[in-house]
Design an enzyme around this catalytic site. Structure first.
Site, mmCIF file in Angstrom:
data_model
loop_
_atom_site.group_PDB
_atom_site.id
_atom_site.type_symbol
_atom_site.label_atom_id
_atom_site.label_comp_id
_atom_site.label_asym_id
_atom_site.label_seq_id
_atom_site.Cartn_x
_atom_site.Cartn_y
_atom_site.Cartn_z
ATOM 1 N N GLY A 498 -27.208 -42.425 4.709
ATOM 2 C CA GLY A 498 -26.645 -43.314 5.732
ATOM 3 C C GLY A 498 -27.512 -43.218 6.973
ATOM 4 O O GLY A 498 -28.510 -42.484 6.994
ATOM 5 N N ASP A 614 -21.817 -58.292 9.962
ATOM 6 C CA ASP A 614 -22.838 -57.899 8.977
ATOM 7 C C ASP A 614 -22.247 -57.959 7.575
ATOM 8 O O ASP A 614 -22.460 -57.068 6.761
ATOM 9 C CB ASP A 614 -23.351 -56.492 9.293
ATOM 10 C CG ASP A 614 -24.677 -56.204 8.582
ATOM 11 O OD1 ASP A 614 -25.241 -57.134 7.977
ATOM 12 O OD2 ASP A 614 -25.124 -55.053 8.627
#
Ligand code: ACK
Length: 817
Positions: A498, A614
């Protein structure tokens, strides 16, 4: 062309006996775009007209077609008693090159049939279409032990015809070919032979040509025809630019960018571009040529237009002159506007241009008692015509006008009002800038709507609270996320990376609860305070949501290190990777189910006043039950985290391919811009993870979308789904559907699966073609006749008229249905 009836009808027998295959070309089946009221023959004619537009065999170039070779094919069988050619002729006495083999009772068969050398003519990806029959082993008494129902196809590349001494093991296998339909003795009795068609492709090829080989290992096969071809995008004139014949790329998803050259008498700043798809279709036209001044577009070329004549003077004052004129005799298109150039006589270097959609104007601010020269020209979609001849008119002297003094108070009032308005606008802009500066925050308008009440929740209405509105971000985390003791978590393995650290899978066992599989995002050591805040910001957002299609937050670990965010575990990971891995594996209903889940999650978010910004398949997670959940709520995600995000000219970092034009252009992120992204996600899902706009550059994507281009339908896409995508991609954001409407629509489709049976391919191709042959909506053609003439289909005008398709609007309706 050779005989059009069934080839060799009634004379040819398949191995083991039999008759001929009745075959109906798929392209002739169905006529769905014809109106119901039309009689059959008109339906057929209309369809014939549309089919002419649709037919695209011109994009396939044959390298070999065994059906059209008049003499010996020159293929070699090895061993000699394996494959054998059946020397027959069709009804026109042309040879039919059928090869057959049927050694189903004998062990260990290895029979090769080698073609002669085939030049690839520069193509790096070729297609092989085989037509063959295959006998069902079950219908062969005693043959079951040795009988096979497949054969193998191979190729060998070489730069020249270097003979047939190539060893079998030098050939590269293309595929094992099995029959969709095998035939039995019973079929033979009915004289029905089931002809199979299989197509395979090979690429990238690096040499000048190749041999093909067919290996039989004990089946009963008749190879009726072999066609080898490559695909090209055939030369076209589009937007006044000529695009040459272009051989498609080596890769099945490759788009080749091709520059066009302007037709005679037209120009452009930047050469127009189109993209040649692997299927031989021209996609994504960008830019256009314009006819040079003095020329107008007609039928894809530029001819001289007729200039404006007949300019008449209207009211003349000391500072103004009014004019009127008539449309040019031959406008050669629809006049969009006029350009009026004027200057004081003998002062030509200092001129003024006015544009008008009307055929009248008033030129103001002129000097009294002065002669002015006027010239007018018209503009159509193709560009400007030539200027008219010069017309001279004179303003009247000062003393002839006495009312000017009376205008002073009006001017004074106008100036005052103007100054006040300007101040209001500047004030508004400044306050807007302040709100808009924090890029990852919600839209200012939405903030007003949702956050002006601070943290007060209205009864019955749950709204999202921006963690930025907390002075102490730790307070936000603890308000919305449960603190978990690190000892309750077992980390098992790392599953990804991440933005802030590793993502792991593991287990969570809370006291009194059963153990759960979880995903654990960790914050890497050595983080800054800001990184910690941003990392936990995602938990503060996620913790506010509670919906089956939103990733569920179990809690956070903040009191010990490493700092962690713990969420439910989604076995199948992110949706884009999952779909790519399972290309073509799901039913349409399963795909719609996934889309329904994502839409339901988004409806929940938009109801909460949260704008995602997004939304993309990579940010959807999917579990083992194929339930999709929206994820990725990072505070600064759009700016830093997403590898798809690119800097725009205004400095923001935005995932261009997924983002609505207004959000790219002026950062207008709203639930309506999320709907645009949702349309892109639909496209990703139906195309099993294909990259939107393929390898086009971000700049080209922005330009193409701005020019009205939209992604074409994915292969085999239900028409209802593609229509929904197009609705999501409406330029006007207010015209896009809302998420609740999308959910309802998908529910309807799921309840009525037959509504998903109509696939888009044929109808959308027609509409795309029609749109490309002339923008119907923009009124480039004034009549159906003019449009049909332009696309060389004038002979169908009467049929269109007789069936009520007398206007371009009516034609557009037919095609889109
Ligand atoms: O495609 P993936 O396997 O799914 O790889 C990415 C990786 O972590 C980095 O984001 C996976 N991932 C993230 N959240 C979860 C989750 N809740 N369950 C399962 N996998 C997850 C994601």
């Amino acid at each position: 062309m050779r005989g059009s009836g069934p080839r060799g009808a009634g004379r040819r027998r398949p191995p083991g006996g039999g008759g001929d295959a009745p075959s109906t070309p798929a392209s002739l089946a169905g006529c769905s775009s014809a109106p119901r009221r039309a009689p059959l023959w008109t339906c057929l004619l209309l369809c014939a007209a549309l089919r002419t537009l649709l037919a695209s065999p011109s994009n396939e170039v044959n390298l070999l077609d065994s059906r059209t070779v008049m003499g010996d094919l020159g293929w070699i069988a090895f061993p000699k008693n394996g494959w054998e050619e059946i020397g027959e002729v069709d009804e026109n006495y042309a040879p039919i090159h059928t090869y057959q083999v049927c050694k189903v009772m004998e062990q260990n068969q290895n029979n090769w049939l080698l073609t002669s050398w085939i030049s690839n003519e520069g193509a790096s990806r070729i297609f092989i279409e085989l037509k063959f029959t295959l006998r069902d082993c079950n219908s062969l008494p005693g043959g079951l032990g040795t009988c096979k129902e497949t054969f193998n196809m191979y190729y060998f590349e070489s730069d020249e015809e270097n003979g047939r001494n190539i060893k079998e093991n030098q050939y590269i296998k293309i595929d094992t070919i099995a029959a969709d339909e095998s035939f039995t003795e019973l079929d033979l009795g009915d004289r029905v032979m089931k002809l199979n068609t299989e197509v395979r492709d090979v690429g990238p090829l690096s040499k000048k040509g190749f041999y093909l080989a067919f290996q039989d290992v004990g089946a009963c096969i008749a190879l009726v025809s072999v066609r080898v071809y490559y695909k090209k995008c055939p030369s076209v004139v589009r937007h006044l630019a000529v695009f040459p014949d272009t051989i498609t790329g080596a890769d099945s998803s490759q788009l080749l960018e091709v520059s066009g050259s302007c037709v005679n008498h037209s120009v452009t700043d930047e050469p127009p571009k189109m993209h040649c798809s692997a299927e031989g279709e021209w996609l994504v036209p960008i830019g256009k040529c314009m006819c040079k001044a003095g020329y107008e577009e007609k039928n894809g070329t530029c001819q001289a237009p007729s200039p404006v004549t007949n300019v008449k003077k209207g009211k003349i004052a000391k500072n103004s002159i009014s004019l009127s004129w008539q449309e040019p005799d031959r406008p050669n298109g629809i006049i969009l506007e006029y350009e009026i150039k004027y200057f004081e006589k003998d002062q030509e270097t200092s001129y003024t241009i006015i544009k008008s959609k009307e055929t009248t104007i008033t030129a103001e601010g002129l000097k009294p008692a002065s002669v002015y020269v006027f010239q007018i020209r018209a503009r159509t979609a193709a560009g400007y015509g030539v200027f008219s001849r010069r017309f001279e008119f004179e303003t009247i002297p000062v003393f002839a006008a006495s009312s000017d003094q009376s205008q002073i108070p009006i001017i004074a009032v106008s100036v005052t009002v103007g100054v006040i308005l300007l101040a209001v606008v500047i004030g508004f802009l400044l306050s807007g800038r302040r709100c808009g500066y924090s890029k990852a925050k919600q839209d200012p308008e939405e903030e007003k709507m949702h956050f002006h009440n601070g943290h007060i929740k209205l009864p019955g209405v749950r709204t999202y609270i921006d963690p930025h509105t907390y002075e102490d971000p730790n307070q936000a985390v603890h308000e919305f996320a449960k603190e978990i003791e690190a000892s309750c978590i077992t980390i098992e393995r790392v599953i990804g990376a991440g933005e802030f650290g590793e993502v792991c899978s593991g287990r969570l066992k809370l006291p009194g609860k059963r153990e759960l599989p979880v995903a654990i995002k960790t914050l890497k050591v050595g983080y800054t305070e800001k990184q910690r805040r941003d990392f936990l910001g995602e938990a503060s957002i996620m913790g506010q949501f509670d919906h089956p299609n939103i990733i569920h937050l179990e809690g956070v670990v903040t009191k010990s290190k490493p700092v962690m965010i713990v969420t439910e575990y989604m076995e199948n990971g992110s949706l884009d990777t999952f779909l790519k891995k399972n290309d073509g594996q799901f039913t349409v209903i399963q795909l719609v189910g996934m889309l329904r889940g994502i839409a339901a999650g988004m409806k929940y978010l938009s109801d909460m006043g949260y704008v995602h910004r997004d939304l993309a398949a990579r940010n959807i997670l999917i579990n083992s039950n194929l339930v999709c959940k929206v994820s990725d709520f990072g505070l600064s995600r759009v700016l830093e985290d997403d590898p798809e995000a690119a800097y725009t000219t205004r400095g923001g970092k935005i995932p261009i391919r997924w983002t609505a034009p207004e959000a790219i252009a002026f950062r207008k992120f709203t639930s309506a811009s999320d709907v645009w992204s949702y349309g892109i996600v639909m496209w990703e899902v139906v195309s099993y993870g294909e990259r939107p706009y393929w390898e086009m550059t971000n700049q080209d994507v922005i330009k193409a979308v701005e020019e009205g281009y939209r992604l074409p339908s994915p292969m085999d896409c239900p028409a209802a789904l593609y229509q929904l995508m197009l609705d999501c991609w409406q330029k006007d954001r207010n015209s896009r559907p809302k998420f609740d409407e999308i959910v309802n629509m998908l529910d309807k489709l799921i309840r009525n699966p037959s509504s998903l049976k109509t696939l888009v391919n044929a109808s959308s191709r027609v509409s795309t073609l029609l749109a490309e042959h002339g923008p119907l909506g923009s009124g480039a053609y004034r009549s159906v006749g003019e449009w049909l003439e332009a696309i060389k289909m004038g002979r169908y005008t009467e049929i269109f008229m007789e069936n009520g398709y007398s206007s371009m609007d009516a034609v557009a309706q037919v095609t889109l249905e």
